[in-house]
Design a protein around this motif. Structure first.
Motif, PDB file in Angstrom:
ATOM      1  N   GLY A   1       0.782  -1.225   0.000  1.00 44.06           N
ATOM      2  CA  GLY A   1       0.000   0.000   0.000  1.00 44.06           C
ATOM      3  C   GLY A   1       0.809   1.268   0.000  1.00 44.06           C
ATOM      4  O   GLY A   1       0.247   2.363  -0.130  1.00 44.06           O
ATOM      5  N   LEU A   2       2.139   1.174   0.154  1.00 47.91           N
ATOM      6  CA  LEU A   2       3.010   2.348   0.185  1.00 47.91           C
ATOM      7  C   LEU A   2       3.788   2.432  -1.117  1.00 47.91           C
ATOM      8  O   LEU A   2       4.494   1.497  -1.493  1.00 47.91           O
ATOM      9  N   THR A   3       3.650   3.563  -1.815  1.00 50.27           N
ATOM     10  CA  THR A   3       4.360   3.807  -3.069  1.00 50.27           C
ATOM     11  C   THR A   3       5.207   5.053  -2.904  1.00 50.27           C
ATOM     12  O   THR A   3       4.686   6.106  -2.530  1.00 50.27           O
ATOM     13  N   PHE A   4       6.507   4.934  -3.173  1.00 48.96           N
ATOM     14  CA  PHE A   4       7.393   6.086  -3.066  1.00 48.96           C
ATOM     15  C   PHE A   4       7.697   6.617  -4.458  1.00 48.96           C
ATOM     16  O   PHE A   4       8.172   5.885  -5.324  1.00 48.96           O
ATOM     17  N   GLN A   5       7.420   7.900  -4.663  1.00 53.21           N
ATOM     18  CA  GLN A   5       7.777   8.600  -5.880  1.00 53.21           C
ATOM     19  C   GLN A   5       8.455   9.906  -5.480  1.00 53.21           C
ATOM     20  O   GLN A   5       8.466  10.300  -4.315  1.00 53.21           O
ATOM     21  N   ALA A   6       9.032  10.593  -6.470  1.00 52.78           N
ATOM     22  CA  ALA A   6       9.723  11.845  -6.196  1.00 52.78           C
ATOM     23  C   ALA A   6       9.605  12.761  -7.399  1.00 52.78           C
ATOM     24  O   ALA A   6       9.319  12.332  -8.522  1.00 52.78           O
ATOM     25  N   GLN A   7       9.805  14.052  -7.144  1.00 50.03           N
ATOM     26  CA  GLN A   7      10.051  15.047  -8.181  1.00 50.03           C
ATOM     27  C   GLN A   7      11.412  15.646  -7.877  1.00 50.03           C
ATOM     28  O   GLN A   7      11.543  16.492  -7.003  1.00 50.03           O
ATOM     29  N   GLY A   8      12.435  15.154  -8.575  1.00 51.68           N
ATOM     30  CA  GLY A   8      13.780  15.599  -8.261  1.00 51.68           C
ATOM     31  C   GLY A   8      14.135  15.194  -6.840  1.00 51.68           C
ATOM     32  O   GLY A   8      14.096  14.021  -6.487  1.00 51.68           O
TER      33      GLY A   8
END
Length: 753
Positions: free
Chosen positions: A83-90
């Motif tokens: 259930g945990l998704t890690f994304q980033a912007q820079g």
């Protein structure tokens, strides 16, 4: 305890006991102990309790489990938490939990998944890129935590607990050598690291200290495909065509003073310096870049291939700070005071169009399409938290507290400063910056809260809590060096209750039902003048079942969220414009459990299934069309009501099996594991970027001789060489993505003493 460096892999079990039985003992200030091998103590409700007694979905990972999984940075945690998704912007790290996330970046725009390190709130997104050299355990509490944790916890809370100083001399050290094997479009690269921890008494039973450190160096597994066409002087300045390199160092020190049996004082300080081009370099997915309009354009067409004209991509993060925690046992309960001051210094350089096109770069003053963006982001945070945690008083126990949070954050951006020439792409392209701007956001937040557990009968417990939050923000802006001008002074307040019932089926099993609300602070636009954006609010309902039996554990939950005033961001390439979407609905089911399959095998599995996570109403969503023009991707406003929320895969799952056997005079463990995610939208609801379904397979073979602190582990991560996004951004310049690390093999040698 030894640790490994490297990319994420899921491998949770390392002995014949079920996985969660290996969670480290609770912090020194708690007196409760684990009753049997399957009972785990957590602080999810800001007091020490058995996991199966907490009416919240909580995933717990011990330091040993994280070591086996290769999780050495917080961004890796998604691979071991359903259930945990890690994304980033820079360098802006943005976790998503059960479909709740944020796309808004900049000062004053915190994550809706609140992050705490040893009880200290981390109030910046860039500060969430945290290395983990000395972790005792990590608790991920799912669902709104608005009563006990307050602001910016609409989606949940992540608590990191690092090792406390010990009055018994102890320590560990480990070294890792990894090799990215160059599978697919990536290239071979080394991955070297070392970690250590040492602790012991200075004055017996009175004063103890600890020190931890970590260092990692990745050579670079991606390629700058235009490096060979650059002038020799530029090639020499770059030194290599390698990209996705990393250099990172972390230090943490603690002093524990116990002047009496009832008082403990813990002083801690830390420093982290992380430097890379990962996330600032990007690939224009499906060729969606403004540069593609121009005949001289070169851009990557496969993952791990980058092309850029200016500037040299870079992300640099420096975090440092300190905290003072005082615990006083009054007999009736414990008073805890936490005072902290943290500083974050971040900078990045980004080629927004993710292409090499001198012609497009030269046209930027007219088109604002192929532009370069550089920014610095200093941020200072102060926190004062006071908590009283009662002992059991008849049928009642309670927690009451108050806190004050102060943050001063800047984002200073420069767009295309080519007054000295646009090296390396077009040295003859010379023009002054298209924009110089600074946004400053000052935040002052107050909260008071209380929560009580009331035993209505021997089996039925009522939980009731309430928090009042007040927030005040001030926004300032400056253009081209002008004095800062105050353009906004909004304030908001909110009451966030929690009510629940828990019924004990027996001494090891409970069922529960909860109602709770969460509040995420309002935000301001960045690098432009605009209206404040209202807070997000979540109303959540959850029912669940938990049991911890001698041979297995099982946790089941069903949840429903009414999600209102979602904060959505549009990035033009030069400014960050947030708005409120109308509303969304989320419901789903979760399962996780462990099982002892015999004397040599144990298993763990977890699944999150969200059949619905949609915008209920969003008639004026801003996005971009998949059309290439001289000015880049044209903007569009459309009704995306009914579209899936971003970063909300319908299914995410983790599973692992561990075999433990005797070989010679030692224990051999073999742990294969897998992390699966169905497809999802990583950035917006317009389908320009779609993360397809993927599975990342990992494994570890470890040997530990008897009567020795030595541990040797051979491991592989991302065996399937799955190509999943780690960072995404969509603007008029490009639909840009960076990928997670490719396949890696390695060895870790550690020694405990």
């Amino acid at each position: 305890m030894t640790f490994k460096l490297g990319s994420v892999a899921l491998a949770l079990l390392s002995s014949t006991a079920p996985a969660w039985a290996q969670v480290a003992e609770p912090p020194a200030e708690t007196a409760e102990t684990v009753r049997d091998s399957n009972e785990i103590i957590v602080l999810a409700q800001r007091r020490a309790e058995r996991l199966q007694d907490v009416p919240i979905s909580v995933t717990v990972q011990s330091g040993e489990q994280l070591e086996t999984a290769g999780v050495d940075n917080l961004r890796d945690l998604g691979a071991v938490t359903p259930g945990l998704t890690f994304q980033a912007q820079g360098n802006f790290v943005q976790p998503a939990l059960r479909g709740i996330t944020t796309l808004v970046t900049g000062p004053g725009s915190d994550n809706p998944i609140a992050l705490y390190i040893d009880g200290v709130y981390e109030g910046t997104q860039a500060g969430a890129s945290i290395d983990l050299p000395d972790v005792e355990r990590i608790e991920v509490s799912k669902g709104p935590q608005g009563t006990l944790f307050g602001r910016n916890s609409t989606g949940g809370a992540i608590q990191i607990f690092t090792k406390a100083p010990s009055f018994t001399p102890t320590g560990s050290i480990s070294a890792t050598a990894g090799l990215y094997d160059g599978a697919g479009p990536s290239r071979s690269s080394y991955d070297l690291g070392v970690k250590g921890y040492v602790s012991g008494p200075i004055i017996a039973d009175k004063l103890a200290a600890s020190l931890s450190f970590a260092y990692r160096n990745v050579d670079g597994y991606s390629t700058n495909i235009v490096y060979d066409r650059l002038p020799a002087a530029i090639q020499e300045a770059y030194g290599s065509d390698r990209m996705d390199w990393l250099k990172s160092v972390t230090l943490r020190g603690k002093l524990l003073f116990t002047p009496s049996e009832n008082v403990s004082i813990l002083l801690s300080g830390y420093y982290m310096h992380r430097k890379s081009d990962h996330g600032s370099a990007g690939l224009p997915v499906n060729g969606l870049t403004a540069g593609a309009f121009y005949p001289d354009a070169v851009f990557g067409t496969r993952p791990y291939q980058y092309a850029y004209d200016a500037p040299d991509p870079l992300t640099e993060i420096k975090n440092y700070g300190g905290a003072l925690k005082i615990d006083i046992d009054t007999g009736a309960g414990t008073i805890t005071s936490t005072t902290s001051y943290t500083l974050s210094r971040h900078r990045e350089q980004v080629d927004v169009d993710a292409s090499y096109s001198p012609q497009c770069l030269a046209a930027a003053p007219m088109t604002f399409a192929c532009i370069a963006f550089a920014d610095t982001q200093p941020n200072d945070n102060f926190l004062q938290d006071v908590l009283f945690t009662s002992e059991q008083m008849g049928r009642v126990k309670f927690v009451v507290g108050a806190n004050f949070f102060s943050s001063n954050g800047d984002l200073s951006g420069v767009i295309s400063d080519f007054s000295g020439g646009a090296e390396p792409g077009a040295p003859d392209v010379v023009y002054n910056p298209l924009l110089i701007a600074t946004t400053r956001v000052k935040t002052r937040a107050f909260g008071i809260f209380a929560q009580a557990d009331i035993d209505l009968t021997e089996q039925l417990t009522l939980t009731a809590g309430l928090r009042y939050s007040y927030e005040k923000k001030k926004g300032y802006i400056s253009f081209f060096g002008s004095p800062l001008d105050n353009f906004a002074n909004p304030s908001w307040d909110s009451f966030t209750p929690r009510v629940g019932l828990r019924y004990a089926l027996d001494g090891r099993s409970n069922i529960y039902a909860t109602f709770s609300k969460g509040f995420k602070s309002g935000i301001l636009p960045i690098l432009t003048v605009g209206d404040p954006v209202n807070p997000e609010k979540v109303t959540a309902y959850e029912v669940g079942y938990k049991t911890a039996q001698p041979g297995y554990t099982l946790n089941l939950a069903a949840f429903f969220y009414d999600y209102k005033d979602l904060q959505i961001q549009s990035f033009t390439g030069t400014t960050i414009i947030p708005t409120n979407a109308a509303s969304a609905r989320i419901f789903g089911f979760e399962f996780d459990g462990t099982a002892d399959l015999g004397s040599s095998l144990t298993a763990r599995a977890g699944v999150s299934w969200m059949p619905k996570a949609d915008f209920r109403s969003f008639p004026n969503a801003a996005g971009y069309q998949p059309i290439i023009t001289a000015g880049g991707l044209p903007s569009v406003v459309a009704d995306v009501s009914g579209q899936r929320l971003v970063r909300a895969p319908k299914v995410s799952a983790v599973a692992s099996v561990t075999y433990t056997g005797r070989v010679g005079n030692g224990d051999l463990t073999i742990t294969p594991s897998v992390h699966y995610s169905s497809k999802y939208l990583p950035y917006d609801a317009f389908d320009l970027l779609v993360q397809g379904a993927y599975a990342r397979v990992a494994g570890e073979i470890a040997y530990k001789p008897d009567d020795s602190g030595l541990r040797i582990a051979l491991w592989v991560r991302n065996l399937t060489n799955a190509q999943s996004f780690s960072s995404t951004t969509i603007s008029a310049g490009a639909a840009r993505a960076t990928y997670e690390e490719p396949r890696e093999f390695g060895i870790t040698v550690g020694y405990d003493f």
